[in-house]
Design an enzyme around this catalytic site. Structure first.
Site, PDB file in Angstrom:
ATOM      1  N   HIS A   8       0.890  -1.288   0.125  1.00  0.00           N
ATOM      2  CA  HIS A   8       0.077  -0.042  -0.152  1.00  0.00           C
ATOM      3  C   HIS A   8       0.931   1.393   0.051  1.00  0.00           C
ATOM      4  O   HIS A   8       0.552   2.332  -0.635  1.00  0.00           O
ATOM      5  CB  HIS A   8      -0.885   0.113   1.207  1.00  0.00           C
ATOM      6  CG  HIS A   8      -1.933  -1.038   1.504  1.00  0.00           C
ATOM      7  ND1 HIS A   8      -1.780  -2.262   2.250  1.00  0.00           N
ATOM      8  CD2 HIS A   8      -3.131  -1.363   0.707  1.00  0.00           C
ATOM      9  CE1 HIS A   8      -2.707  -2.745   2.156  1.00  0.00           C
ATOM     10  NE2 HIS A   8      -3.405  -2.696   1.299  1.00  0.00           N
ATOM     11  N   GLU A  59      -0.530  -3.956  -9.013  1.00  0.00           N
ATOM     12  CA  GLU A  59      -0.820  -5.068  -9.833  1.00  0.00           C
ATOM     13  C   GLU A  59      -1.019  -6.429  -9.248  1.00  0.00           C
ATOM     14  O   GLU A  59      -1.254  -7.406  -9.812  1.00  0.00           O
ATOM     15  CB  GLU A  59       0.525  -5.127 -10.922  1.00  0.00           C
ATOM     16  CG  GLU A  59       0.396  -4.135 -11.874  1.00  0.00           C
ATOM     17  CD  GLU A  59       1.708  -3.940 -12.758  1.00  0.00           C
ATOM     18  OE1 GLU A  59       2.548  -4.835 -12.496  1.00  0.00           O
ATOM     19  OE2 GLU A  59       1.823  -2.963 -13.438  1.00  0.00           O
ATOM     20  N   GLN A 112      -8.214  -6.587 -11.154  1.00  0.00           N
ATOM     21  CA  GLN A 112      -8.959  -5.469 -10.450  1.00  0.00           C
ATOM     22  C   GLN A 112      -8.592  -4.173 -11.403  1.00  0.00           C
ATOM     23  O   GLN A 112      -9.550  -3.216 -11.525  1.00  0.00           O
ATOM     24  CB  GLN A 112      -8.749  -5.157  -9.115  1.00  0.00           C
ATOM     25  CG  GLN A 112      -9.300  -4.077  -8.378  1.00  0.00           C
ATOM     26  CD  GLN A 112      -9.006  -4.133  -6.922  1.00  0.00           C
ATOM     27  OE1 GLN A 112      -9.940  -4.430  -6.247  1.00  0.00           O
ATOM     28  NE2 GLN A 112      -8.152  -3.481  -6.613  1.00  0.00           N
TER      29      GLN A 112
HETATM   30  P1  AMP Z   1      -6.446  -3.827  -0.421  1.00  0.00           P
HETATM   31  O1  AMP Z   1      -6.259  -2.839   0.857  1.00  0.00           O
HETATM   32  O2  AMP Z   1      -6.005  -5.019  -0.421  1.00  0.00           O
HETATM   33  O3  AMP Z   1      -7.747  -3.643  -0.997  1.00  0.00           O
HETATM   34  O4  AMP Z   1      -5.492  -3.088  -1.617  1.00  0.00           O
HETATM   35  C1  AMP Z   1      -5.453  -1.758  -1.759  1.00  0.00           C
HETATM   36  C2  AMP Z   1      -4.299  -1.511  -3.120  1.00  0.00           C
HETATM   37  O5  AMP Z   1      -2.956  -1.920  -2.629  1.00  0.00           O
HETATM   38  C3  AMP Z   1      -4.940  -2.359  -4.150  1.00  0.00           C
HETATM   39  O6  AMP Z   1      -4.906  -1.413  -5.438  1.00  0.00           O
HETATM   40  C4  AMP Z   1      -3.997  -3.458  -4.083  1.00  0.00           C
HETATM   41  O7  AMP Z   1      -3.698  -3.765  -5.459  1.00  0.00           O
HETATM   42  C5  AMP Z   1      -2.617  -2.783  -3.680  1.00  0.00           C
HETATM   43  N1  AMP Z   1      -1.890  -3.784  -3.175  1.00  0.00           N
HETATM   44  C6  AMP Z   1      -2.241  -4.590  -2.098  1.00  0.00           C
HETATM   45  N2  AMP Z   1      -1.219  -5.565  -1.908  1.00  0.00           N
HETATM   46  C7  AMP Z   1      -0.041  -5.045  -2.801  1.00  0.00           C
HETATM   47  C8  AMP Z   1       1.273  -5.463  -3.046  1.00  0.00           C
HETATM   48  N3  AMP Z   1       1.879  -6.601  -2.493  1.00  0.00           N
HETATM   49  N4  AMP Z   1       1.930  -4.835  -3.773  1.00  0.00           N
HETATM   50  C9  AMP Z   1       1.355  -3.713  -4.535  1.00  0.00           C
HETATM   51  N5  AMP Z   1       0.178  -3.498  -4.512  1.00  0.00           N
HETATM   52  C10 AMP Z   1      -0.565  -3.892  -3.529  1.00  0.00           C
END
Ligand code: AMP
Length: 280
Positions: A38, A149, A154
Site C-alpha cells: 500500500h 498489480e 481489478q
Molecule cells: P487492499 O487494501 O487489499 O484493497 O489493496 C489496496 C490497494 O493496494 C490495491 O490497489 C492493491 O492492489 C494494492 N496492493 C495490495 N497489496 C499489494 C502489493 N503486495 N503490492 C502492490 N500493491 C498492492
C-alpha cells in the site's frame, strides 16, 4: 500534517480548497491493514500529485463470503501512523453508513474482464469493487488514482468502469511488492499460521520457476504443472491457475496468442485465500 476525515462533507470542503489553490489530487483506495505494498502506492501518488488522499474502508459489498468480511484485519490506528510517516495528506475513513446511507443497488455491465477468474470464483465481487471505487471517485474527484498489480484483474475492471461512467480519472498501476521470500504482501497474510507462512512463498516460487518451462511446454501444460506442484504442497490448495492475455484477459492456448501473457492464481493457504500473478 495529515488530516483524517470520517465524513464526506468535511473531506470535500478540504479538497475544494485544495483545488481552488490549484493543487492536483491523487487517490489511493485501500481496505486498511496497511503494509509496504500500500505504501508504495502512496509514495507514487505523492510523486505524481500535489495532494495524496488515502481511503481506508473495508467495503462490505465486495465480500462474497461473510466470514472473510468478519475476519478481515482492521488496524486503523497503525494505518494512520504509517500514512502520516509516508507523507499522506488526507485520510478518508468513513463508516459503512456514511458511504452507503441506502443500499447500493447499482449493477455495472463490466463485461468479460469482470466475469473471468476472480469474477467466476467470487460472484458479485467486482460489482462491489465498482460500487465503492465509483463512489470514492465521485466523492474525492481525484485527477488520478493508484492500484497495485497484485490485483491485476481489478485494474482492468476499474479501467472498464471508468470508461463506462466517463470519469475523468487517470488510472495508475504499480508493481507488486513482495517479502524477501517472494510472498506477495497482503493484508490477509496476517491470518496465516506459522506453518502456513512457511509454505505460502511456494506459490510465487512455483510461478517464477514456471516461466522457465515456457520454452518447452504449452500454456496448458504449464498450468497443469503449476497446479500439480501446488496441490502436492501441504496447506496449499489452488483454486485456479490461468494464463491469459494481459489486456483482454482471454485465456491463451499458444504462447504466440499474446504479446504479454500473464499467469493469474488464486490459492488457499489453510483457510486464507491468496492471489498472485506473473508475467511470461
Ligand atoms: P487492499 O487494501 O487489499 O484493497 O489493496 C489496496 C490497494 O493496494 C490495491 O490497489 C492493491 O492492489 C494494492 N496492493 C495490495 N497489496 C499489494 C502489493 N503486495 N503490492 C502492490 N500493491 C498492492
Amino acid at each position: 500534517m495529515m488530516t483524517i476525515f470520517t465524513t464526506i462533507q468535511e473531506l470535500q470542503q478540504a479538497l475544494d480548497k485544495e483545488r481552488e489553490n490549484g493543487a492536483s489530487i491523487g487517490l489511493v483506495p485501500t481496505m486498511g491493514a496497511l503494509h509496504a505494498g500500500h505504501l508504495s502506492l502512496v509514495s507514487e501518488c505523492i510523486q505524481k500529485y500535489d495532494r495524496c488522499v488515502v481511503s481506508v474502508f473495508v467495503n462490505p459489498t465486495q465480500f462474497n463470503n461473510a466470514k472473510d468480511l468478519e475476519t478481515y484485519p482492521r488496524t486503523p490506528e497503525n494505518d494512520f501512523k504509517l500514512l502520516e510517516e509516508a507523507g499522506c495528506h488526507y485520510v478518508f475513513y468513513p463508516s459503512v453508513e456514511e458511504l452507503y446511507p441506502t443500499p447500493d443497488t447499482r449493477q455495472f455491465d463490466l463485461g468479460f474482464v469482470a466475469e473471468t477468474m476472480e469474477g467466476a470464483f467470487r460472484p458479485g465481487h467486482f460489482n462491489g469493487v465498482a460500487q465503492v471505487v465509483s463512489k470514492l471517485f465521485m466523492i474525492v474527484k481525484p485527477h488520478g488514482a493508484f492500484f497495485g498489480e497484485k490485483d491485476f484483474q481489478q485494474i482492468a475492471v476499474i479501467k472498464k468502469m471508468v470508461q463506462l461512467l466517463s470519469l475523468p480519472v487517470e488510472i495508475h498501476s504499480c508493481p507488486i511488492v513482495r517479502e524477501s521470500n517472494g510472498l506477495a504482501l497482503s493484508s490477509r497474510n496476517q491470518r496465516l499460521s506459522p506453518e502456513e507462512k512457511e509454505v505460502a512463498p511456494t506459490i510465487y516460487k512455483t510461478l517464477k520457476e514456471s516461466t522457465l518451462w515456457k520454452s518447452t511446454l504449452t500454456p496448458k501444460q504449464v498450468i497443469d504443472k503449476v497446479v500439480d506442484t501446488l496441490s502436492h504442497t501441504p496447506h496449499l490448495k489452488p483454486e485456479y491457475y490461468t494464463i491469459v492475455d494481459s489486456s483482454s484477459l482471454k485465456p491463451i492456448t499458444q504462447w504466440s496468442d499474446s504479446p504479454l501473457p500473464i499467469g493469474c492464481i488464486a490459492c488457499y493457504c489453510g483457510e486464507v485465500r491468496l492471489i498472485d500473478n506473473i508475467k511470461y
